[in-house]
Design an enzyme around this catalytic site. Structure first.
Site, PDB file in Angstrom:
ATOM      1  CG  ASP A 133     127.952  74.870  29.867  1.00  0.00           C
ATOM      2  OD1 ASP A 133     128.034  74.970  31.101  1.00  0.00           O
ATOM      3  OD2 ASP A 133     128.440  73.912  29.232  1.00  0.00           O
ATOM      4  CD  GLU A 145     129.983  71.311  38.548  1.00  0.00           C
ATOM      5  OE1 GLU A 145     130.480  71.981  37.616  1.00  0.00           O
ATOM      6  OE2 GLU A 145     128.754  71.114  38.669  1.00  0.00           O
ATOM      7  CD  GLU A 183     131.857  70.798  31.583  1.00  0.00           C
ATOM      8  OE1 GLU A 183     131.692  69.569  31.367  1.00  0.00           O
ATOM      9  OE2 GLU A 183     130.929  71.570  31.880  1.00  0.00           O
ATOM     10  CG  ASP A 202     131.119  77.363  30.756  1.00  0.00           C
ATOM     11  OD1 ASP A 202     132.311  77.239  31.108  1.00  0.00           O
ATOM     12  OD2 ASP A 202     130.157  77.146  31.512  1.00  0.00           O
TER      13      ASP A 202
HETATM   14  O1  KIV Z   1     128.037  76.524  33.658  1.00  0.00           O
HETATM   15  C1  KIV Z   1     128.312  76.993  34.768  1.00  0.00           C
HETATM   16  O2  KIV Z   1     127.594  77.839  35.274  1.00  0.00           O
HETATM   17  C2  KIV Z   1     129.523  76.501  35.429  1.00  0.00           C
HETATM   18  C3  KIV Z   1     129.777  76.694  36.851  1.00  0.00           C
HETATM   19  C4  KIV Z   1     131.109  76.326  37.347  1.00  0.00           C
HETATM   20  C5  KIV Z   1     128.940  77.301  37.785  1.00  0.00           C
HETATM   21  O3  KIV Z   1     130.340  75.936  34.779  1.00  0.00           O
END
Ligand code: KIV
Length: 252
Positions: free
Chosen positions: A46, A182, A115, A85
């Site tokens: 995302d 992250e 997440e 995502d």
């Molecule tokens: O949205 C994204 O690109 C990510 C990363 C871990 C690079 O979640």
């Protein structure tokens, strides 16, 4: 020679054997280029909100936007595993998480990422129970950037360190086949990598993770207006594009 399709099991089996390179792609040509370069794990992240759509952060990205870009990436039919995502607010309940994960799968995703750790564990279990391969994401969570007030390193305090470890173990126990870390303090990322049986894929979390992921635009200088400090930029495509256009203009 037949090329073997990369599966979640392939990625999982790379832990302890070889480093796992992972990059983002948000469209057909970038997916094809990364695939031809031999990247085994490609994420329609995302991050597309910022580096492609011009939003200030990832909280603006919608399901239809994710589906649109996943479809484009999937048309490249990569050998790589194509993950996507789940965007902001698309997995608030287990039912939403499964319904939206299925939409991404219908668009061509072969795995989904969301997440959070124990706070979304029911959603993770529901996704895995629905047979959809799942990647966790811990540490700095970009979808929470507004309430967090910015991007900062996680794991600096004892409480953050133990929460991250508990979250990583919970995600792996719930069936995640990999966990993105992250902006996690190097020592904590290293500890998590040793503690969980599935690969950790770091971004700004030091060299000890099982793999590394970057936003491709950052790696190749395609979004020159902002590059995170931890990125070792390997090309300057932004400048190359401008130079090519100047030459073309002069030659008219
Ligand atoms: O949205 C994204 O690109 C990510 C990363 C871990 C690079 O979640």
């Amino acid at each position: 020679m037949t090329v073997q399709k990369v599966t979640p099991a392939t990625i999982r089996a790379m832990k302890g054997r070889e480093k796992i390179p992972a990059l983002t792609a948000h469209d057909y040509p970038s997916t094809k280029l990364l695939d031809e370069a031999g990247v085994p794990l490609i994420l329609v992240g995302d991050s597309l909100g910022m580096v492609v759509l011009g939003y200030p952060d990832t909280t603006h990205v919608t399901m239809p936007e994710m589906e649109h870009h996943v479809r484009a990436a999937a048309r490249a039919r990569p050998r790589a595993l194509l993950a996507a995502d789940l965007p902001y607010a698309s997995y608030d309940t287990p039912a939403d998480a499964v319904a939206n994960a299925l939409r991404l799968v219908a668009a061509g995703a072969e795995a989904v990422k969301a997440e959070g750790g124990r706070s979304i564990i029911e959603q993770v279990r529901a996704i895995v129970d629905a047979g959809i391969p799942f990647i966790g994401h811990l540490g700095m969570l970009p979808q929470h950037v507004i309430e967090e007030g910015g991007y900062r390193i996680k794991g600096k305090t004892d409480a953050e360190r133990s929460n991250l470890i508990f979250d990583a173990v919970a995600l792996s126990d719930a069936g995640a086949f990999a966990v993105v870390l992250e902006l996690v303090k190097r020592e904590v990322a290293s500890e998590i990598t040793k503690q969980i049986p599935v690969p950790t894929i770091g971004i700004g979390s030091g060299p000890d993770c099982d793999g590394q992921i970057l936003v491709t635009h950052d790696l190749v200088g395609l979004f020159p207006w902002f590059t995170p400090r931890f990125v070792n930029q390997r090309a300057n495509c932004g400048n190359d594009i401008k130079a090519a256009i100047s030459e073309w203009k002069k030659a008219l």
